[in-house]
Design an enzyme around this catalytic site. Structure first.
Site, PDB file in Angstrom:
ATOM      1  N   ARG A  39       0.843  -1.034   0.068  1.00 26.14           N
ATOM      2  CA  ARG A  39       0.026   0.069   0.153  1.00 26.14           C
ATOM      3  C   ARG A  39       0.804   1.388   0.098  1.00 26.14           C
ATOM      4  O   ARG A  39       0.476   2.297  -0.710  1.00 26.14           O
ATOM      5  CB  ARG A  39      -0.798   0.113   1.340  1.00 26.14           C
ATOM      6  CG  ARG A  39      -2.101   1.147   0.798  1.00 26.14           C
ATOM      7  CD  ARG A  39      -3.134   0.880   2.172  1.00 26.14           C
ATOM      8  NE  ARG A  39      -4.319   1.794   2.101  1.00 26.14           N
ATOM      9  CZ  ARG A  39      -4.048   2.838   3.159  1.00 26.14           C
ATOM     10  NH1 ARG A  39      -3.233   3.227   4.003  1.00 26.14           N
ATOM     11  NH2 ARG A  39      -5.202   3.724   2.884  1.00 26.14           N
ATOM     12  N   ILE A  65      -7.147   8.310  -0.444  1.00 28.11           N
ATOM     13  CA  ILE A  65      -6.972   6.713  -0.925  1.00 28.11           C
ATOM     14  C   ILE A  65      -7.779   6.138   0.123  1.00 28.11           C
ATOM     15  O   ILE A  65      -7.731   6.361   1.430  1.00 28.11           O
ATOM     16  CB  ILE A  65      -5.702   6.204  -0.805  1.00 28.11           C
ATOM     17  CG1 ILE A  65      -5.633   4.491  -0.873  1.00 28.11           C
ATOM     18  CG2 ILE A  65      -4.986   6.567   0.207  1.00 28.11           C
ATOM     19  CD1 ILE A  65      -4.075   3.990  -1.056  1.00 28.11           C
ATOM     20  N   SER A  66      -8.753   5.219  -0.055  1.00 29.84           N
ATOM     21  CA  SER A  66      -9.780   4.807   1.062  1.00 29.84           C
ATOM     22  C   SER A  66      -8.959   3.788   2.158  1.00 29.84           C
ATOM     23  O   SER A  66      -7.793   3.390   1.571  1.00 29.84           O
ATOM     24  CB  SER A  66     -10.951   3.688   0.315  1.00 29.84           C
ATOM     25  OG  SER A  66     -11.831   4.395  -0.341  1.00 29.84           O
ATOM     26  N   SER A  67      -9.655   3.726   3.214  1.00 32.04           N
ATOM     27  CA  SER A  67      -9.110   2.834   4.336  1.00 32.04           C
ATOM     28  C   SER A  67      -8.755   1.549   3.568  1.00 32.04           C
ATOM     29  O   SER A  67      -9.743   0.963   2.837  1.00 32.04           O
ATOM     30  CB  SER A  67     -10.225   2.890   5.390  1.00 32.04           C
ATOM     31  OG  SER A  67      -9.824   1.826   6.055  1.00 32.04           O
ATOM     32  N   PRO A  68      -7.939   0.586   4.023  1.00 35.21           N
ATOM     33  CA  PRO A  68      -7.710  -0.650   3.434  1.00 35.21           C
ATOM     34  C   PRO A  68      -8.873  -1.568   3.946  1.00 35.21           C
ATOM     35  O   PRO A  68      -9.155  -2.585   3.137  1.00 35.21           O
ATOM     36  CB  PRO A  68      -6.290  -0.935   3.954  1.00 35.21           C
ATOM     37  CG  PRO A  68      -6.052  -0.320   5.172  1.00 35.21           C
ATOM     38  CD  PRO A  68      -6.765   1.211   4.698  1.00 35.21           C
TER      39      PRO A  68
END
Length: 216
Positions: A39, A65-68
């Site tokens: 990431r 960038i979205s939370s994983p």
């Protein structure tokens, strides 16, 4: 040194997958995809130390960038098993597409911000992800040339799914997952298409940047 760095990255990816799995039990293939995707490559240099936290992070062009954890949920709700092609609306940093590339033979991703398209392509090349196709275009138009898609994923919230997008979804149990804006809430919603019939399932609340028309 290079081998050592890669080993450290691998350990961080694996730990991230484990951290997600403790909160949201993952399918084996999805957990593996997350554990193999670094990431930190997808976040700005100043945020690399936070790359493996379960947080959304800012990227170029005032995007996020979205939370994983959210990426994992969206991927699993898409039910990748048995599907060949997927269309993503909103490539952003490219992290979601990188995860999808390990679960689908063909990945198509549309992004309205030209700078993000350029940056994502460089990351895909660095990781040798050759099955991802990225297009600089208005995502609300989809990518008709390669339709129908077995799966479609919105990586930004939207009030209503355009008919032109549903037209690009396979009528043979095609699945579309999107964060739907409903009053003051966003809800991850899954649509399953069989012929001309579309079944709608509301899954859980979420928080995404909104989908916008046009290109910049």
């Amino acid at each position: 040194m290079s081998f050592f760095i890669k080993k450290i990255e691998s350990q961080k990816c694996e730990k991230l997958a484990e951290d997600i799995d403790k909160i949201f039990p993952l399918e084996k293939d999805i957990k593996k995809a997350i554990s193999k995707t670094p990431r930190e490559i997808f976040v700005p240099i100043g945020f690399k130390h936070l790359a493996y936290k379960l947080d959304a992070l800012p990227i170029s062009a005032n995007q996020w960038i979205s939370s994983p954890l959210t990426v994992a949920k969206m991927t699993q709700y898409l039910i990748p098993e048995g599907a060949d092609s997927v269309l993503e609306i909103g490539c952003g940093s490219g992290y979601q597409a990188a995860i999808l590339s390990q679960l689908f033979r063909r990945v198509f991703s549309v992004e309205r911000v030209e700078k993000l398209v350029s940056e994502a392509k460089k990351r895909f090349k660095e990781l040798d992800l050759i099955n991802i196709n990225v297009r600089y275009s208005d995502g609300l138009l989809g990518w008709r040339e390669f339709s129908p898609y077995d799966r479609i994923l919105f990586s930004a919230s939207i009030t209503n799914i355009p008919e032109t997008i549903f037209e690009q979804l396979s009528s043979n149990k095609g699945i579309l997952v999107a964060p739907i804006q409903k009053d003051n809430r966003q809800i991850i919603t899954r649509f399953i298409k069989n012929g001309n019939f579309i079944k709608k399932e509301e899954l859980e609340e979420c928080l995404f940047v909104p989908t916008k028309k046009g290109t910049v």
